[in-house]
Design a protein around this motif. Structure first.
Motif, PDB file in Angstrom:
ATOM      1  N   GLN A  98      39.845  -1.742  22.328  1.00  0.00           N
ATOM      2  CA  GLN A  98      39.620  -0.206  22.068  1.00  0.00           C
ATOM      3  C   GLN A  98      40.028   0.695  20.786  1.00  0.00           C
ATOM      4  O   GLN A  98      39.339   1.129  20.013  1.00  0.00           O
ATOM      5  N   PHE A  99      41.225  -0.037  20.324  1.00  0.00           N
ATOM      6  CA  PHE A  99      41.683   0.550  19.102  1.00  0.00           C
ATOM      7  C   PHE A  99      40.833   0.162  17.988  1.00  0.00           C
ATOM      8  O   PHE A  99      40.396   0.999  17.087  1.00  0.00           O
ATOM      9  N   HIS A 100      40.362  -1.244  17.984  1.00  0.00           N
ATOM     10  CA  HIS A 100      39.629  -1.611  16.767  1.00  0.00           C
ATOM     11  C   HIS A 100      38.152  -1.001  16.994  1.00  0.00           C
ATOM     12  O   HIS A 100      37.774  -0.704  15.925  1.00  0.00           O
ATOM     13  N   GLN A 101      37.790  -0.959  18.137  1.00  0.00           N
ATOM     14  CA  GLN A 101      36.364   0.033  18.266  1.00  0.00           C
ATOM     15  C   GLN A 101      36.555   1.256  17.660  1.00  0.00           C
ATOM     16  O   GLN A 101      35.618   1.737  17.008  1.00  0.00           O
ATOM     17  N   ALA A 102      37.522   2.083  17.938  1.00  0.00           N
ATOM     18  CA  ALA A 102      37.679   3.211  17.376  1.00  0.00           C
ATOM     19  C   ALA A 102      37.864   3.360  16.137  1.00  0.00           C
ATOM     20  O   ALA A 102      37.197   4.237  15.505  1.00  0.00           O
ATOM     21  N   GLU A 103      38.586   2.394  15.407  1.00  0.00           N
ATOM     22  CA  GLU A 103      38.490   2.224  14.078  1.00  0.00           C
ATOM     23  C   GLU A 103      37.258   2.026  13.239  1.00  0.00           C
ATOM     24  O   GLU A 103      36.915   2.645  12.347  1.00  0.00           O
ATOM     25  N   GLU A 104      36.428   1.074  13.821  1.00  0.00           N
ATOM     26  CA  GLU A 104      35.099   0.886  13.315  1.00  0.00           C
ATOM     27  C   GLU A 104      34.278   2.096  13.552  1.00  0.00           C
ATOM     28  O   GLU A 104      33.327   2.129  12.588  1.00  0.00           O
ATOM     29  N   TRP A 105      34.131   2.690  14.604  1.00  0.00           N
ATOM     30  CA  TRP A 105      33.235   4.084  14.831  1.00  0.00           C
ATOM     31  C   TRP A 105      33.742   4.996  13.738  1.00  0.00           C
ATOM     32  O   TRP A 105      32.792   5.699  13.018  1.00  0.00           O
ATOM     33  N   ARG A 106      35.053   5.054  13.431  1.00  0.00           N
ATOM     34  CA  ARG A 106      35.555   6.206  12.524  1.00  0.00           C
ATOM     35  C   ARG A 106      34.909   6.066  11.112  1.00  0.00           C
ATOM     36  O   ARG A 106      34.378   6.841  10.672  1.00  0.00           O
ATOM     37  N   GLU A 107      35.082   4.549  10.735  1.00  0.00           N
ATOM     38  CA  GLU A 107      34.359   4.108   9.443  1.00  0.00           C
ATOM     39  C   GLU A 107      32.927   4.283   9.375  1.00  0.00           C
ATOM     40  O   GLU A 107      32.586   4.945   8.320  1.00  0.00           O
ATOM     41  N   GLN A 108      32.149   3.970  10.429  1.00  0.00           N
ATOM     42  CA  GLN A 108      30.926   4.251  10.542  1.00  0.00           C
ATOM     43  C   GLN A 108      30.548   5.791  10.323  1.00  0.00           C
ATOM     44  O   GLN A 108      29.529   5.971   9.560  1.00  0.00           O
ATOM     45  N   LEU A 109      31.341   6.374  11.061  1.00  0.00           N
ATOM     46  CA  LEU A 109      30.948   7.868  11.239  1.00  0.00           C
ATOM     47  C   LEU A 109      31.244   8.446   9.782  1.00  0.00           C
ATOM     48  O   LEU A 109      30.333   9.387   9.599  1.00  0.00           O
ATOM     49  N   ILE A 110      32.255   8.361   9.178  1.00  0.00           N
ATOM     50  CA  ILE A 110      32.437   8.880   7.698  1.00  0.00           C
ATOM     51  C   ILE A 110      31.602   8.445   6.732  1.00  0.00           C
ATOM     52  O   ILE A 110      31.099   9.215   6.072  1.00  0.00           O
ATOM     53  N   ASN A 111      31.182   7.032   6.834  1.00  0.00           N
ATOM     54  CA  ASN A 111      30.458   6.476   5.766  1.00  0.00           C
ATOM     55  C   ASN A 111      29.014   6.842   5.679  1.00  0.00           C
ATOM     56  O   ASN A 111      28.073   7.031   4.933  1.00  0.00           O
ATOM     57  N   GLU A 112      28.427   6.677   7.111  1.00  0.00           N
ATOM     58  CA  GLU A 112      26.990   6.829   7.544  1.00  0.00           C
ATOM     59  C   GLU A 112      26.431   7.998   7.821  1.00  0.00           C
ATOM     60  O   GLU A 112      25.227   8.285   7.977  1.00  0.00           O
ATOM     61  N   GLY A 113      27.346   8.999   8.408  1.00  0.00           N
ATOM     62  CA  GLY A 113      26.777  10.350   8.686  1.00  0.00           C
ATOM     63  C   GLY A 113      25.900  10.351  10.039  1.00  0.00           C
ATOM     64  O   GLY A 113      26.251   9.725  11.157  1.00  0.00           O
ATOM     65  N   ASP A 114      24.953  11.020   9.778  1.00  0.00           N
ATOM     66  CA  ASP A 114      23.807  11.197  10.878  1.00  0.00           C
ATOM     67  C   ASP A 114      23.469  10.236  11.927  1.00  0.00           C
ATOM     68  O   ASP A 114      23.094  10.016  13.018  1.00  0.00           O
ATOM     69  N   ASP A 115      23.214   8.890  11.095  1.00  0.00           N
ATOM     70  CA  ASP A 115      22.721   7.620  11.616  1.00  0.00           C
ATOM     71  C   ASP A 115      23.713   7.286  12.683  1.00  0.00           C
ATOM     72  O   ASP A 115      23.348   6.915  13.818  1.00  0.00           O
ATOM     73  N   ALA A 116      24.945   7.291  12.161  1.00  0.00           N
ATOM     74  CA  ALA A 116      25.833   6.537  12.950  1.00  0.00           C
ATOM     75  C   ALA A 116      26.352   7.679  14.213  1.00  0.00           C
ATOM     76  O   ALA A 116      26.696   7.259  15.319  1.00  0.00           O
ATOM     77  N   ILE A 117      26.297   9.064  13.927  1.00  0.00           N
ATOM     78  CA  ILE A 117      26.468   9.874  14.738  1.00  0.00           C
ATOM     79  C   ILE A 117      25.569   9.923  16.078  1.00  0.00           C
ATOM     80  O   ILE A 117      25.825   9.861  17.104  1.00  0.00           O
ATOM     81  N   GLN A 118      24.234   9.546  15.781  1.00  0.00           N
ATOM     82  CA  GLN A 118      23.292   9.720  17.006  1.00  0.00           C
ATOM     83  C   GLN A 118      23.438   7.947  17.494  1.00  0.00           C
ATOM     84  O   GLN A 118      23.388   8.185  18.614  1.00  0.00           O
ATOM     85  N   ALA A 119      23.883   7.054  16.845  1.00  0.00           N
ATOM     86  CA  ALA A 119      24.115   5.811  17.561  1.00  0.00           C
ATOM     87  C   ALA A 119      25.421   6.065  18.512  1.00  0.00           C
ATOM     88  O   ALA A 119      25.334   5.657  19.679  1.00  0.00           O
ATOM     89  N   PHE A 120      26.243   6.755  18.104  1.00  0.00           N
ATOM     90  CA  PHE A 120      27.596   6.961  18.915  1.00  0.00           C
ATOM     91  C   PHE A 120      27.104   8.032  19.937  1.00  0.00           C
ATOM     92  O   PHE A 120      27.783   7.715  21.323  1.00  0.00           O
ATOM     93  N   LEU A 121      26.283   9.230  20.069  1.00  0.00           N
ATOM     94  CA  LEU A 121      25.950   9.956  20.971  1.00  0.00           C
ATOM     95  C   LEU A 121      25.029   9.116  22.029  1.00  0.00           C
ATOM     96  O   LEU A 121      25.153   9.527  23.187  1.00  0.00           O
ATOM     97  N   SER A 122      24.334   8.175  21.556  1.00  0.00           N
ATOM     98  CA  SER A 122      23.559   7.459  22.574  1.00  0.00           C
ATOM     99  C   SER A 122      24.509   6.589  23.755  1.00  0.00           C
ATOM    100  O   SER A 122      24.157   6.304  24.685  1.00  0.00           O
ATOM    101  N   LEU A 123      25.702   6.509  23.019  1.00  0.00           N
ATOM    102  CA  LEU A 123      26.734   5.610  23.903  1.00  0.00           C
ATOM    103  C   LEU A 123      27.547   6.632  24.607  1.00  0.00           C
ATOM    104  O   LEU A 123      28.118   6.048  25.725  1.00  0.00           O
ATOM    105  N   HIS A 124      27.879   7.597  24.262  1.00  0.00           N
ATOM    106  CA  HIS A 124      28.808   8.666  24.584  1.00  0.00           C
ATOM    107  C   HIS A 124      28.117  10.096  24.620  1.00  0.00           C
ATOM    108  O   HIS A 124      28.391  10.906  24.051  1.00  0.00           O
ATOM    109  N   VAL A 125      27.374  10.171  25.580  1.00  0.00           N
ATOM    110  CA  VAL A 125      26.730  11.489  25.629  1.00  0.00           C
ATOM    111  C   VAL A 125      27.633  12.731  26.185  1.00  0.00           C
ATOM    112  O   VAL A 125      27.134  14.006  25.919  1.00  0.00           O
ATOM    113  N   GLU A 126      28.604  12.555  26.872  1.00  0.00           N
ATOM    114  CA  GLU A 126      29.709  13.629  27.302  1.00  0.00           C
ATOM    115  C   GLU A 126      30.318  14.258  26.108  1.00  0.00           C
ATOM    116  O   GLU A 126      31.147  15.173  26.524  1.00  0.00           O
TER     117      GLU A 126
END
Length: 92
Positions: A26-54
């Motif tokens: 879980q720690f590594h997954q959060a690190e990877e998402w943080r990097e993707q969200l910072i670097n890729e912006g909206d595309d990564a946000i949409q991908a993250f939202l599709s997994l975590h709608v809440e």
């Protein structure tokens, strides 16, 4: 000591190792998402939202923006750490 059953102890050790492995993943997954969200912006946000709608999308976007600004300025404002903490709460 010879009368103690070893099986419950082995099960407890196995469960502790499994929990540790899950927490590390879980720690590594959060690190990877943080990097993707910072670097890729909206595309990564949409991908993250599709997994975590809440999640609170406004809070997520705000944390991402702060982390991006912190990186651009080269100052450590704690924004990346805040984003990471928020992601860890969600990924659990």
């Amino acid at each position: 000591m010879r009368t103690i059953e070893i099986e419950p102890i082995q099960v407890a050790i196995k469960n502790a190792k499994l929990l540790s492995t899950q927490v590390t993943a879980q720690f590594h997954q959060a690190e990877e998402w943080r990097e993707q969200l910072i670097n890729e912006g909206d595309d990564a946000i949409q991908a993250f939202l599709s997994l975590h709608v809440e999640i609170d999308i406004q809070k997520l976007r705000q944390l991402i923006r702060q982390a991006q600004q912190s990186r651009k300025s080269g100052r450590n404002t704690g924004a990346e750490k805040s984003l990471f903490r928020y992601l860890r709460e969600i990924i659990r």
